[in-house]
Design an enzyme around this catalytic site. Sequence first.
Site: not given
Ligand code: BGC
Length: 710
Positions: A230
């Site tokens: 993540d």
């Molecule tokens: C989120 C993800 C997301 C990623 C990219 C993170 O803050 O938890 O679900 O895909 O950002 O934007």
Amino acid sequence: MKIDELVKELTLEEKIGMIHGDGLFRTKGVPRLGIPPLKMSDGPMGVRNEFENDQWIPIGTTDDYVSYLPSNSAIAATWNREAARESGRVLGAEARGRGKDMILGPGVNIKRSPLCGRDFEYMSEDPYLAGELAVPLIQGVQEWDVSACVKHFALNNQETERLWVEVEVDEEPLREIYLPAFEKAVKEGGSLSLMGAYNRFRGEHCCESKGLLNQVLREEWGFDGVIVSDWGGVHRTKEAAESALDIEMSVTDNFDEYFMAEPLKEAVEKGELPEALIDEKVRNILRLMERLHMLDGAERKAGCYNTPEHRAAALDTARESVVLLKNEEHLLPLAKKAGQRILVIGDNANRIHSCGGGSAEIKALYEITPLMGIKKLLGGNAQVDWVPGYVAYDCDQEEKPVNWQADSLENGGGSVGQAEELQADVLALEEKLRREAVELAAQYEQVIFVGGLNHQQDSEGHDRPDMKLPYGQDQVIREVLAANPNTVVVMAAGSPVEMGEWLSQAKAVVWHWYAGMEGGTALAEVLFGQVNPSGRLPESFPFTHLDCPAHCVGEYPGGKTVAYREGRFVGYRYYETKKVPVAFPFGHGLSYTEFAWEGLRAEVKKGAEQPKVAVSLKITNTGDRAGKEVVQIYVGPTEEESVYPVKELRAFEKVALEPGESSEVVLTLEKEAFAHYDAREKAFCAKPGAYRIYAGKSAAEIVECVEVEI
Ligand code: BGC
């Protein structure tokens, strides 16, 4: 060139470039060897807008508007595998159409508490339902030479302290509740990539967890796809390198300083870490690229976006997602009459949601609001008036800061929202709007209230403090219902709200999710009977969050740690077993027609190596409209006292029936339907003995039950 040969050709620096973000949504390619960068995009509801490569500044051109799909919670409410597949196809085609290689979804985390800010992005409290719908969705995406990226692995069930919170859960509930949807997503759905979670588990950050990534995912499940962190979920170089993580992504622009960038290169050069670790990651990435036809000038699907077909698919799914919660005196469907006057009340009737929610935000080509849907359906001969009824004051304050995502990881990455002290001017406005709505409500033959939540509450980065409706809506609804008892109440939200203050007064209540660009069209069609509602709740709606097992048995949101003391008793598994009443049970949803269920039979297949039970029953549409019924099969122990829930969803099917038509529904229960995880055996075991098989319209409304011996 073969993957192994390519790996041999690559320099350490080139390999390092491939395993970490070199932009907010891409890695580095190696042009001299024909290796392109890997391009990713959020998210579950459509392809997100383009950003500058190294800043969270939207490019701002007109070419990144897209189709806005119903959220995962809405898709789950269809209980329709084909609707999920179609949604996946749209998402995949649009991702490819926008030149992406990987779309960051679907989210299959279990809805442990109704307060989790990202519940709208997730599917269900039930692992079987979540897994069954994730599989076709993922397959649909991947038809387009685009990788789905199932997220967030694992136990990412709250936003509060999401970056650091240590989840404490026993092995049995881990295996039975929190992992199965992921396992199905990778094994049956064939998800080509997976995203780690922010939180910690058994002392490790999930994005660098040997327990979860190396052992469970790679070794036990045989996953040979790509594991992406993540954004900002990696915290240490050695741990990340030694874990099965392949790509480190983050929210900041210091790409060379990422843990798997320069620091890792240096560690390898100093001989502190073997280069073979990096080769393995690069091999996984190249394998993904090969599967997506990104290498060797292979022919690759081009995809497309904003097509009429995509909008039609979004509408079909939205139609099936609407849940009719209550309908006394057949108040719904409403009649279409020449010259009718309708009053629509509520901020959500007139609000666009696609642009909010966190990383799931979408730059939608358009979004039909409930108000527009109703006007569009009735045309110019009806008078449809709208008043806000309440003020969603926090939505209109100021534009959200451009850099919110870079800042989103500060202070633990998330918090619990607090009820705000309202300023006198807001209170005065609230009262004025309420009075206006109540006064008008008495003067109209038909009133439709459309309220609920918006992405101030259903949002990444924070959890709700409780399930209460914001903006003083309870009082508005109560008073409007008193002024006009035939008011239809529509709740538009991604997670349940308390309805106790007015539920008994409301004759008709409709649940509407964040239902995509055609959500308002679908809602209007249901309200006026052009579509017969067939959505079912993919989660229980408790009266208050205090009834929820995560809160009254376990902990939520916890502190540095959060203990899942409720174990496997999540959602209806708890409410049904402990006989705790809820506002609306898991699986609930009404129709404008009636269905008769009869002749439930369960036949244990003889001679099969494993227990296999064929469950059959006959469903007849006894009403005068075509409709769809969802047959839900639950399995449970026969003993009164058991360590297992009284019933667990093990099969379901949605059947479409014309008036008077019958269908014989046959569903097969495999061994897994009778199995629980045995921590000593380290395996799922189905104990021989007697089991109850329930056929129900919801977890609480069981129509028939039989016993079998396996
Ligand atoms: C989120 C993800 C997301 C990623 C990219 C993170 O803050 O938890 O679900 O895909 O950002 O934007």
